[in-house]
Design an enzyme around this catalytic site. Structure first.
Site, mmCIF file in Angstrom:
data_model
loop_
_atom_site.group_PDB
_atom_site.id
_atom_site.type_symbol
_atom_site.label_atom_id
_atom_site.label_comp_id
_atom_site.label_asym_id
_atom_site.label_seq_id
_atom_site.Cartn_x
_atom_site.Cartn_y
_atom_site.Cartn_z
ATOM 1 N N LYS A 38 -34.662 -16.039 -29.685
ATOM 2 C CA LYS A 38 -35.865 -16.059 -30.521
ATOM 3 C C LYS A 38 -37.095 -15.654 -29.718
ATOM 4 O O LYS A 38 -37.989 -14.977 -30.223
ATOM 5 C CB LYS A 38 -36.071 -17.449 -31.129
ATOM 6 C CG LYS A 38 -35.107 -17.763 -32.249
ATOM 7 C CD LYS A 38 -35.514 -17.057 -33.531
ATOM 8 C CE LYS A 38 -34.577 -17.393 -34.671
ATOM 9 N NZ LYS A 38 -35.052 -16.880 -35.961
ATOM 10 N N LYS A 56 -23.212 -8.230 -36.648
ATOM 11 C CA LYS A 56 -22.993 -9.275 -37.620
ATOM 12 C C LYS A 56 -23.875 -9.032 -38.850
ATOM 13 O O LYS A 56 -25.039 -8.636 -38.700
ATOM 14 C CB LYS A 56 -23.357 -10.620 -36.970
ATOM 15 C CG LYS A 56 -23.061 -11.824 -37.828
ATOM 16 C CD LYS A 56 -23.418 -13.115 -37.111
ATOM 17 C CE LYS A 56 -23.497 -14.219 -38.145
ATOM 18 N NZ LYS A 56 -24.012 -15.472 -37.669
ATOM 19 N N LYS A 95 -29.491 -10.147 -43.031
ATOM 20 C CA LYS A 95 -30.538 -9.612 -43.877
ATOM 21 C C LYS A 95 -31.604 -8.912 -43.039
ATOM 22 O O LYS A 95 -32.080 -7.836 -43.381
ATOM 23 C CB LYS A 95 -31.156 -10.788 -44.617
ATOM 24 C CG LYS A 95 -32.001 -10.429 -45.792
ATOM 25 C CD LYS A 95 -32.213 -11.696 -46.587
ATOM 26 C CE LYS A 95 -33.252 -11.523 -47.641
ATOM 27 N NZ LYS A 95 -33.119 -12.551 -48.669
#
Ligand code: TRP
Length: 339
Positions: A128, A208, A211
């Site tokens: 992140k 993977k 969205k």
């Protein structure tokens, strides 16, 4: 669908012999087929054999999403999708994390037994930090502590999650051990139960399905969009000519056929012998995916048109788990010297 008319007995009033499971899902909006195959199908199956508590984790979402209207919409979409895909509010408990504020209180208390170094070395935190360098907020660091609180506030013993959550679950166990060492045996160490589904790859056939990457196949989008997404899938890149034999083991379209029909071996054989071409196989997949989700799609539409109904179900869910959350908090406050 049977709904809120006859709520299931509270897990507290009517203790069952079924082991309790807990899982959290991000309010990422209407899910894609990776979400379904990787997690939601499993949730639906488990509600029959376990006392299942499922939570849409909007507090967690705030670590990356700071748009109130979007968060509200995506939470509603995820709730409608979970119900449309088969979560039965009479069978399991579905609620929204922020409707049970005890989660954040417990998270704070757990932070005091969690060394910062454990959190700094968490792989998702490091990712992140790379992905949103302009927003490395404290919530990202303490994300796994809140996740531990979600699970253990209900003393759940099993946690169905994808393999990508293994590190978070290990951390939850460490936090439990740390708490129990200091304050006495209080929480069971939660165990991850990973879905059998392999990681579902996106339309690029490499990463993977996600969205945010833009390689997803939606479940509830208009049919033309779903068809277009499937027809855009990358197949076996070494198969150039229609007459070249395919390699179904590396072709993501063939792999997906496993989850939408019971004749995938036959489909694979067609590819292997070049009896069928990639386009045929994609068209067939599109038809099957659309057929598979036809009824959920109808239920999803109905639910999204009736926000009050979704709200009632979610409110009832949060109410049902309240006594468990409150009992745990009373015990924890007592043990930590807050009472
Ligand atoms: N971190 C999980 C994910 O991104 C979501 C989550 C939050 C969760 N709390 C949880 C999963 C508790 C299992 C148990 O998918």
């Amino acid at each position: 669908m049977t709904t809120e008319t006859a709520p299931a007995p509270s897990p507290v009033d009517a203790p069952t012999s079924r082991p309790r499971i807990f899982s959290g899902i991000q309010p990422s909006g209407a899910p894609h087929i990776g979400n379904d195959l990787g997690a939601i199908r499993n949730y639906v199956r488990l509600q029959w054999d376990y006392e299942a508590i499922y939570c849409i984790v909007d507090y967690h979402a705030l670590t990356s999403l700071h748009d109130a209207d979007r968060l509200r919409l995506q939470t509603r979409e995820m709730a409608a999708a979970l119900l449309a895909l088969g979560l039965d509010p009479e069978r399991c408990t579905l609620f929204v994390q922020s409707h049970r504020p005890e989660h954040t209180e417990l998270a704070w208390l757990l932070m005091t037994v969690t060394p910062v170094s454990w959190l700094e070395r968490t792989p998702t935190y490091k990712e992140k930090k790379q992905n949103q360098p302009e927003d490395v907020n404290h919530g990202l660091l303490s994300y796994p502590v809140l996740q531990a609180a979600d699970i253990i506030i209900y003393k759940a013993s099993l946690v169905p999650v994808g393999k990508d959550q293994a590190a978070h679950l290990e951390l939850s166990r460490e936090i439990v051990r740390s708490f129990n060492n200091r304050y006495g045996e209080t929480f069971p160490e939660p165990l991850a139960v990973h879905t059998e589904a392999p990681i579902v790859l996106g339309t690029d056939g490499v990463r993977k399905m996600s969205k945010s990457i833009g390689n997803a196949i939606d479940i509830f989008a208009p049919e033309e969009d779903v068809r277009r997404q499937i027809m855009s899938m990358v197949t076996d890149t070494r198969r150039i000519l229609r007459t070249d034999p395919g390699r179904p083991d590396v072709c993501n379209v063939c792999q997906l056929h496993r989850s939408f029909g019971d004749d995938y071996e036959e489909i694979w054989e067609g590819e292997r012998t070049a009896r069928t071409g990639c386009v045929d196989t994609k068209k067939l997949l599109a038809e099957r995916v659309l057929r598979h989700y036809a009824e959920p799609r109808e239920r999803y539409r109905e639910l999204m048109a009736d926000p009050k109904r979704i709200e009632r179900i979610l409110d009832a869910g949060a109410e049902r788990v309240r006594p468990i959350a409150q009992a745990t908090m009373a015990e924890v406050r007592e043990k930590m010297g807050l009472r």
